[in-house]
Design a protein around this motif. Sequence first.
Motif, short mmCIF file in Angstrom:
data_model
loop_
_atom_site.label_atom_id
_atom_site.label_comp_id
_atom_site.label_asym_id
_atom_site.label_seq_id
_atom_site.Cartn_x
_atom_site.Cartn_y
_atom_site.Cartn_z
N ARG A 1 0.89 -1.41 -0.20
CA ARG A 1 0.08 0.09 -0.07
C ARG A 1 0.73 1.24 -0.06
N LEU A 2 1.91 1.14 0.86
CA LEU A 2 2.90 2.37 0.81
C LEU A 2 4.06 2.37 -0.42
N MET A 3 3.78 1.48 -1.58
CA MET A 3 4.62 1.93 -2.66
C MET A 3 4.77 2.98 -3.30
N PRO A 4 3.71 4.04 -3.53
CA PRO A 4 3.92 5.15 -3.71
C PRO A 4 5.02 6.01 -3.04
N TYR A 5 4.73 5.79 -1.96
CA TYR A 5 5.75 6.49 -0.81
C TYR A 5 7.09 5.99 -1.21
N ILE A 6 7.42 4.59 -0.90
CA ILE A 6 8.57 4.07 -1.05
C ILE A 6 9.14 4.24 -2.29
N TYR A 7 8.59 4.22 -3.25
CA TYR A 7 9.41 4.14 -4.48
C TYR A 7 9.63 5.58 -5.00
N SER A 8 8.85 6.64 -4.46
CA SER A 8 9.55 7.78 -4.52
C SER A 8 10.57 8.07 -3.46
N LEU A 9 10.92 7.59 -2.30
CA LEU A 9 11.87 7.74 -1.56
C LEU A 9 13.14 7.11 -2.54
N ALA A 10 12.82 6.03 -3.07
CA ALA A 10 14.00 5.60 -4.07
C ALA A 10 14.36 6.46 -5.14
N GLY A 11 13.46 7.45 -5.70
CA GLY A 11 13.58 8.15 -6.75
C GLY A 11 14.36 9.32 -6.20
N MET A 12 14.06 9.83 -4.86
CA MET A 12 14.88 10.66 -4.16
C MET A 12 16.28 10.18 -4.05
N THR A 13 16.56 9.22 -3.71
CA THR A 13 17.91 8.53 -3.55
C THR A 13 18.83 8.75 -4.58
N TYR A 14 18.24 8.65 -5.81
CA TYR A 14 19.16 9.03 -6.99
C TYR A 14 19.12 10.55 -7.34
N HIS A 15 18.02 10.81 -7.73
CA HIS A 15 17.81 12.41 -8.12
C HIS A 15 18.15 13.39 -7.05
N ARG A 16 18.09 13.10 -5.46
CA ARG A 16 18.40 14.13 -4.58
C ARG A 16 19.40 13.59 -3.54
N ASP A 17 20.18 12.32 -4.02
CA ASP A 17 20.94 11.69 -3.00
C ASP A 17 20.41 11.62 -1.63
N TYR A 18 19.31 11.22 -1.58
CA TYR A 18 18.58 11.16 -0.40
C TYR A 18 18.84 9.66 0.54
N THR A 19 18.62 9.59 1.68
CA THR A 19 18.60 8.39 2.42
C THR A 19 17.26 8.02 3.02
N MET A 20 17.07 6.72 2.70
CA MET A 20 15.80 6.40 3.16
C MET A 20 15.71 5.90 4.48
N MET A 21 16.61 5.11 4.95
CA MET A 21 16.52 4.84 6.62
C MET A 21 17.47 5.83 7.26
N ARG A 22 16.84 6.63 8.07
CA ARG A 22 17.51 7.90 8.58
C ARG A 22 17.69 7.60 9.95
N GLY A 23 18.86 7.76 10.68
CA GLY A 23 19.11 8.01 12.04
C GLY A 23 18.59 9.51 12.29
N LEU A 24 17.93 9.49 13.80
CA LEU A 24 17.47 10.56 14.13
C LEU A 24 18.10 11.86 14.06
N VAL A 25 19.66 11.79 14.16
CA VAL A 25 20.39 12.91 13.96
C VAL A 25 20.15 13.69 12.68
N MET A 26 19.89 12.80 11.41
CA MET A 26 19.56 13.48 10.35
C MET A 26 18.54 14.49 10.19
#
Length: 942
Positions: A722-747
């Motif tokens: 059900r969360l696939m639109p959210y999760i795959y968007s995170l993957a897109g951000m990981t490439y296009h914006r150098d995002y990190t999906m699993m994030r320590g609270l310090v981030m």
Amino acid sequence: MAGAAKAGENDKFVRTRDGVILYPDARTSGGVQAVRLQVIRGNIIRVTASPEKTFPDPKSLMITFQPQTVKWTLEEKGGSLVLKAPGITANILKQTGAVSFTDPSGKPLIAERSWNGRAVAPVVFEGQPSWSIRQTFESGPDDGFFGLGQHQESIYNYKGQQVFLWQNNTEVAVPFLLGARNYGVLWDNYSYTLAGDARELMPLSRLRLFDKNGKEGWLTASYSNDRKQPENAAFTKAESLIDYAWLDDTKKLIPEGFPLQDGAITWEGNIVSGFSGDHLFRVVYGGYVKIWLDGKLLADNWRQAWNPASVSLQLPLEKDRKHHLKIQWTPDGTASYLTVKWLPPAPAADRDAFTFASQAGRQLDYYCIAGKNADEVIAGYRTLTGKAPLMPRWAMGFWQSRERYKTQEEVLQTAAEFRRRGIPLDNIVQDWSYWKEDDWGSQDFDPARFPDADAMIRDLHGKYNTRVMISVWPKVYEGIDVYRQFDRKGWLYARNIADRQRDWIGQGYVSTFYDAFNADARRGFWDLLHTKLYKRGIDAWWMDASEPDILSNVSPEKRLAQMTPLSAGIAAEYLNAYPLENARGIYEGQRAVDSMKRVFLLTRSGFAGSQRYAAAIWSGDIGSRWEDMKAQIMAGVNFSLSGLPYWTMDIGGFAVERRYELGLPSDTAEWRELQARWFQFGTFVPLFRAHGQFPFREVFNIAPEGSPAYETMLYYNKLRYRLMPYIYSLAGMTYHRDYTMMRGLVMDFPNDKLSREIGDQYMFGPSLLISPVYAFGAREKELYLPAGQGWYDLYAGKYEEGGKRIRVDAPYERMPVYVKEGAILPAGPALQYTAEKPADTITLFVYTGKDAAFDIYEDEDTTYGYEKGRFSNIPLRYNESKGELTIGARSGRFPGMREHRIFRVIWVGKNRAHGFDPAAVADVETHYNGQEIRVKRYHQPK
């Protein structure tokens, strides 16, 4: 600014095209004669230090950046040089060459220790000269140290800790340090490295020891012949060392005739230290180990004998006071491991320090990266080491695996059962030993057990709509055709063959690994996989034992011997980079023969730069214990903070205690709860996969339909889809914006001091706070809600203020998950696999109270069209003051794009609780054709 080289005062420094070279006094600079700073980007400065007047500049395996012209300035200020780039400033002491870094406002980031902080000393390996390299950095009490790869000791903040950077099963060495002050240090070295508190661990004998009767000089070691009754000693000994560190150590040190596989050993007595404070005790163990201090049980752990684990304990000792210590060890087989070593409290001057101490290298070489936040720092890491390609969308779905499917029939029956039961599934994995017993390395299916592998793959693709991943090792048995071909070309490590070392299969076979540092060998290995497997339709690669684990549980020195001679040069200088080059060969090979199909690699080890080769890393052969589950949280978080975004684990743990195999009712109840809790956690990591030894790990083999375990695993599996639109968007951000999906609270909460301390919860993307339950029988959980915003319980929508600890219900069926105030969480349709149907209807849960933003990313799912601009974004913006959600105009296009869809909006507010249920009646439903739509809170769209 940049320009031609120019001599400075007394020729002590020279301005270069991209920075400066300083010639310090080698007597005060740790043996260094030249220090060079290069401006790499506006926020990145490279520091190299050479024991000579010149720089050897070996070709880096981890670094791939292309030089750019950056404006910078160099100024002399007394005894210092100040190098300023737009996003970072370096101050260099002319006498010692020590470098300190600040952000553009002058705020300190990190600094080399100004005196005696660096040491470069000559060493010899393979008869060739090299250098041991050591650099100590200093920071402040407000800082924290994160990243450094994947380690299994339940440590989040590495301040005051010790980290061993060398590749081993469950341990992944990534020499990238992320600081809480928003900087990073990328240490460009591949050798065995000690990081953090780099003091040498000491044996127990360095403490004052007293036996059970008060006699000074040793502990009482009691040997029991009955593992079930360790208190019944057959004999006792005086012992002051516990150091069974590597393979065969027990054979040398355990008394002759003692039945290690059936017995137990207990060490007991008192210890005395000449220091007060927390003493670091590091315990490496295989089998069962319990540790008590002054009667308090501090550790009760287990790990399978062939793959030891480690635990770090902080023991509060008082100077000159006797503390009662008891260590009980029940080995698990004849080759078991137990080592207990310690360190006294760090001196006050070292409590905010961090050291990299590497065994070998040509020069000291690192990059300092500054950023406004942790994401910018990690983007700098990927600027240096390569972007992380987009994983295929199917990889975000659920993977089923076990150790192992033994026949073609087992594989197909498993896929069929998933589909019959309606359990979502995207990938099924064929683990090792699909070949004939004596044919490891051939990459051929055993026709007796897999009579028609091509038909199996066709059925998995066409009939069951799953992808197929297969296990490939760098390992080859002596004497098979592949061995003869590779050996003739000089592509194999020879030492394991010369040692006649046999593995654990059947009668035992002599084997070795191919040399992944040899470009021809890499191409030859890919050609083998291409011919034997890829042409059959294999979708993805499971690259096991990629450390390289030529022989398990050997020392670094033994590993070096196994890899010598190495095509790249001195093995000691390249030890940790094997998994990087191994992944490179398959990535480059597949892209060369199939330029559009996304490469997907799952590898047991990685290194700085692995992400550019589409490599995801899993946490290796961890144990199926609650403490191992807890350790995965911090292992995954710190791995992600190391800049490599795609991490996963064996949900449920890999190696299983004998009691779970026997299946007694009480143990079965705990087993099912462990699997259910781990499955809940595994739903919210970048890649979602179940794997492990017997008992089998399919949902329907863990627990019967209708049971709490079965139903919660089914619920979370469906929730993931059900969360696939959210999760795959995170993957897109990981490439296009150098995002990190699993994030320590310090981030995400850098100004919250507790974000540097709490490592057993994390953010999954910008919206979801995940707090796994890792204790048997727990039905509530204390968690922390970071300050600065409110939080909504995912399941009920109840609002809580941030900045406090709360105790919440954690029933068997649910793990605490909270949504950040000011979040937009998109949910798609129910799916059985990711490509079943497009997200033609998306439900937007808008968590009000603050402004919110999220972009829904889409592309072709499995091709590299996104690299050519074939992708789209739909911007979602919520304005709290206006009470208005804007579904913005879509940007970008790609073939097959969904032109029209329905958006359903559900408002969640402080006084309007609403649980996450995509099937619930929406507050608003609107048709979208790519043009902007505005939706007023609780009203119809404009």
